[in-house]
Every structure is written in C-alpha cells, then in structure tokens.
Write an enzyme that holds these catalytic residues in place. Sequence first.
Site, PDB file in Angstrom:
ATOM      1  N   TYR A  32       0.913  -1.025   0.176  1.00  0.00           N
ATOM      2  CA  TYR A  32      -0.003   0.236   0.140  1.00  0.00           C
ATOM      3  C   TYR A  32       0.938   1.141  -0.187  1.00  0.00           C
ATOM      4  O   TYR A  32       1.850   1.190   0.715  1.00  0.00           O
ATOM      5  CB  TYR A  32      -0.931   0.101   1.196  1.00  0.00           C
ATOM      6  N   GLN A  67     -10.737  -0.045   1.070  1.00  0.00           N
ATOM      7  CA  GLN A  67     -11.303  -0.926  -0.162  1.00  0.00           C
ATOM      8  C   GLN A  67      -9.961  -1.586  -0.707  1.00  0.00           C
ATOM      9  O   GLN A  67     -10.403  -2.698  -1.250  1.00  0.00           O
ATOM     10  CB  GLN A  67     -12.052  -0.039  -1.177  1.00  0.00           C
ATOM     11  N   ASN A 113      -3.521   6.070   5.829  1.00  0.00           N
ATOM     12  CA  ASN A 113      -4.140   6.992   7.138  1.00  0.00           C
ATOM     13  C   ASN A 113      -4.998   5.882   7.954  1.00  0.00           C
ATOM     14  O   ASN A 113      -4.813   4.732   8.099  1.00  0.00           O
ATOM     15  CB  ASN A 113      -5.291   7.816   6.420  1.00  0.00           C
ATOM     16  N   SER A 152       6.408   8.628  14.025  1.00  0.00           N
ATOM     17  CA  SER A 152       7.892   8.492  13.971  1.00  0.00           C
ATOM     18  C   SER A 152       8.763   9.069  15.108  1.00  0.00           C
ATOM     19  O   SER A 152       8.036   9.910  15.856  1.00  0.00           O
ATOM     20  CB  SER A 152       8.528   9.406  12.704  1.00  0.00           C
ATOM     21  N   GLN A 199      12.548  14.238  12.592  1.00  0.00           N
ATOM     22  CA  GLN A 199      11.479  13.442  12.944  1.00  0.00           C
ATOM     23  C   GLN A 199      10.394  14.264  13.282  1.00  0.00           C
ATOM     24  O   GLN A 199       9.208  14.222  12.908  1.00  0.00           O
ATOM     25  CB  GLN A 199      11.810  12.313  13.975  1.00  0.00           C
ATOM     26  N   HIS A 213       7.838  15.202  10.653  1.00  0.00           N
ATOM     27  CA  HIS A 213       6.892  14.473   9.791  1.00  0.00           C
ATOM     28  C   HIS A 213       5.382  14.702  10.150  1.00  0.00           C
ATOM     29  O   HIS A 213       4.853  14.626   9.382  1.00  0.00           O
ATOM     30  CB  HIS A 213       7.252  12.956  10.463  1.00  0.00           C
ATOM     31  N   GLU A 272      12.195   3.901  17.943  1.00  0.00           N
ATOM     32  CA  GLU A 272      12.341   3.360  16.372  1.00  0.00           C
ATOM     33  C   GLU A 272      13.734   3.812  15.936  1.00  0.00           C
ATOM     34  O   GLU A 272      14.365   2.866  15.505  1.00  0.00           O
ATOM     35  CB  GLU A 272      11.511   4.410  15.687  1.00  0.00           C
ATOM     36  N   HIS A 273      14.354   4.814  16.017  1.00  0.00           N
ATOM     37  CA  HIS A 273      15.479   5.632  15.432  1.00  0.00           C
ATOM     38  C   HIS A 273      16.534   5.825  16.769  1.00  0.00           C
ATOM     39  O   HIS A 273      16.014   6.359  17.632  1.00  0.00           O
ATOM     40  CB  HIS A 273      15.562   6.431  14.862  1.00  0.00           C
ATOM     41  N   ASP A 326      16.880   6.661   6.269  1.00  0.00           N
ATOM     42  CA  ASP A 326      15.449   6.812   5.542  1.00  0.00           C
ATOM     43  C   ASP A 326      15.501   6.495   4.423  1.00  0.00           C
ATOM     44  O   ASP A 326      14.562   6.066   3.375  1.00  0.00           O
ATOM     45  CB  ASP A 326      14.853   8.154   5.908  1.00  0.00           C
ATOM     46  N   GLU A 356      -1.983 -37.747  27.815  1.00  0.00           N
ATOM     47  CA  GLU A 356      -3.015 -36.599  27.476  1.00  0.00           C
ATOM     48  C   GLU A 356      -4.287 -37.326  26.965  1.00  0.00           C
ATOM     49  O   GLU A 356      -5.172 -36.716  26.377  1.00  0.00           O
ATOM     50  CB  GLU A 356      -2.410 -35.719  26.169  1.00  0.00           C
ATOM     51  N   HIS A 365      -3.413 -40.926  18.746  1.00  0.00           N
ATOM     52  CA  HIS A 365      -1.955 -40.430  18.623  1.00  0.00           C
ATOM     53  C   HIS A 365      -1.256 -41.618  19.050  1.00  0.00           C
ATOM     54  O   HIS A 365      -0.046 -42.014  18.331  1.00  0.00           O
ATOM     55  CB  HIS A 365      -1.849 -39.232  19.435  1.00  0.00           C
TER      56      HIS A 365
END
Length: 428
Positions: free
Chosen positions: A127, A188, A211, A234, A256, A259, A324-325, A358, A412, A417
């Site tokens: 995406y 969709q 989003n 971020s 950052q 962003h 993250e970074h 990045d 068991e 088995h």
Amino acid sequence: MSTREAGFDEQLDSLLAWEEAQEEGVLDIVKQVIKDVRTRGDEALLEYTNRFDRRELSDASELVLGQEAIDAAAARVPAEQLRALEQAAERVRSYHQHQVSQSWSYTEADGTVLGQKVTPLDRVGLYVPGGKAAYPSSVIMAAIPAKVAGVPEVVMVSPTPDGEVNDIVLAAAKVAGVDKVICVGGAQAVAALAYGTETVAKVDKIVGPGNIYVATAKREVFGVVDIDMIAGPSEILVVCDGLTDPDWIAMDLFSQAEHDELAQAILVSPDAAFIDAVEKSIKALLPSLARAEVAAQSLRDRGALILTQSMDEAMTLVNRIAPEHLELSVDEPERYLDQIRHAGAIFMGRHSSESLGDYCAGPNHVLPTSGTARFSSPLGVYDYVKRSSLIYCSEQGASSLGKIASVLARSESLEAHARSAEYRIKQD
C-alpha cells in the site's frame, strides 16, 4: 528534564504514552467497506474509487495501470531523482541480500532427517499513499526485500485522486521491481488485497503505511492475510556525549519532528551545557524549516531534552524507551552496543544521521515504533518467507520416537495418537 528531578519517571511515562486516535465511526465504516468489497468485488471497488477519488471509471480494468503508463511516468522524473532512486535501490538490495536464509537439514545417527524448508510468499500487496503524497523511498524499502526473498508477484495499490498519478512513486515502483500497479486506495484497497476481486488477486501479506482507515482495515483483515505492522508516529532518540555540533543534533531532532505533530524527538546527554546549546540551536534553526509549525508542535507536545547523570544511565533510558531510531552521537559508539537491547535501528557515530537510513544507507526504514522494538524487528527479507518443518523418520527412528510419543500421547488421553506411533514400533 533531568533524571535527578523528583517525579522524572512519571514525567517520562507521560511523555512516551501514545494511543492511536480512533475517530468515532471509523471502525464501522471500515467494516462496511470490507464487507462490500468481499461480497461484491470489483463492483464495490469501482463505487468506492469513483466516490472517494472523484473518478468516473466504468470498468475495473481501468484501475490497473499498464506498463506503458508506468514507463511514461518514470520518463517524466528528472534524471537526478531517477539516478538517486536507482542508487538507493542498489544499496537496499545489496543489504537485504545478506538476510536471505536457506533451507537446511541434518541427519541423525539412525537415519532420521530433520530440517526446515524456507519458501517465499506467493504474492504480497504494497500500500502506497497517493495523490500529492510522495513516498518513493517506502516503495523501495517494501518491494525490494520481497523480490530479494523470491516473491514472484508484488502488487502495489495506490489511490489516484482526480486521476492524478505520482510520477516519482511510479518510477520507484519500476526501479524496485513491482509487478503490478493498481490505482485504488483506502480501506477498499486493503479489502481487495485481503479477499481478492475479479481484478485484484488475493495476496498473502499487506505492507505499507496509510491513513487511519487503511490502518484500521489492515488490523481488521489480519489473520486472513499477514500484515507488517500498525505503525505509530515517527521517533528519534539521540544520545550524545556533548561533543557533536549542536546544530547537527538540532537538525537530527527536526528530521523526525517535521513528519507530523505526533512525532517524537528526544535528546539524552550527561552534559548540561550541551543540552543548553542544543536548545539554542533549536530556537535558531526552527524558523528556517518549511514545516516549522509541524516540527514546533511536535517538539512542544512530545519532545524532550533529558539530562542524565552518566552515559550508562543514558543507555538505561534507551532500553526503557525502545526507540524506532537511535543515534549514538559519540566517540567509539561500538562500546555501547552490548548495553542496547531495544532499538529499531542504531545509527553509530557523529556522521550517521537518521536521514541517511531513511533513504539510502541500505537497512530498511520500516521500523517498530511506540516501544514495540522490545519485541519487533525492522521489515526485511525474513518477513516475506515462511518456514516449513521437515521430518523424515527412518524405520529405526520411527520405532524409538514412537515409544516416547506413545507415553506422552497416553498421558494426554489421546489414544489414536498413541496407537499411530505404536504401529511403527519394531517388535523385538
């Protein structure tokens, strides 16, 4: 902030707290969209695309972007940008080739063979936000590891509001080896990838940012398909010994903060004078940013300059925050590696800015956020393969293992088995 202050722990917890905003009604809308696409296929996909992207398409085949259109878009990209895409792709491909794992097996003394078969996924969906949003680097980071893993088909979905295609994103798709581009977005698009329609083939995994509707849809279809992650804002955490140019550190924090308003930028240092110098650099340089208002709000709401008592205490904070970074803006950064347990990507030394990671350093920029680096890893080749266990029992192996399995199965109360294993026990 200072670790010496009373209430520091509570302050830090409050600063780090983040929960994804869930707009009222989003989940209901997403569930309806998924249901429509699942039951009506292309018909629903066309309806939503025409409504949300202001299109007037009459046939779902018009959603598929042909190779000629992709080539034309790439040709419109300035030569300098196209070359930069190619150079970045080369480096990302080279790095990820080191992540490739092979199938393996070993043979026991009685002839039993055990092992693991590594197989790439058949098809993955990528995406990509569309319209004026341009994230060609994300296309490269998501598609190239899939192709390195051996995935036969990478399908990119991206909305084209008002029919507007993004040339550099399509150029990145071409450079990265994307196999098909479909002009559809939103929940969709996620539903179509997860369940398949007459035009969109069902995939095994969906990756890429979007989003709140896209993120919610990814969460809803997880289990039908795999997903990469539900990413938060971020983040960057810079640890500095006080010897780096304060302007460099300020700009690294901005990288950052610009962003979005929810992004988080934190500096940790044992040098109080240096923290003051960085604060002055922030105030001096912030007005020069094109996205100064966004960065300012991010720093005001979620940013911090933290004074520690030592570098060791700074490392303790790193593991608590699990960023993250992480930038280790220090001399001999390798000295601290063994102390770091939780970080998505570690940038070592004064010259390793997060921005290089990045775009073109090579490692993936799709990283765990919101503290999930405690248990998650960067996107990589290993995310596009699956592993199957191999068990090939010799006659002697089946007999000896059968005795163990029989005892455990009967403990068991699973008689079939036990008897299945017992049938293969050699009688002395």
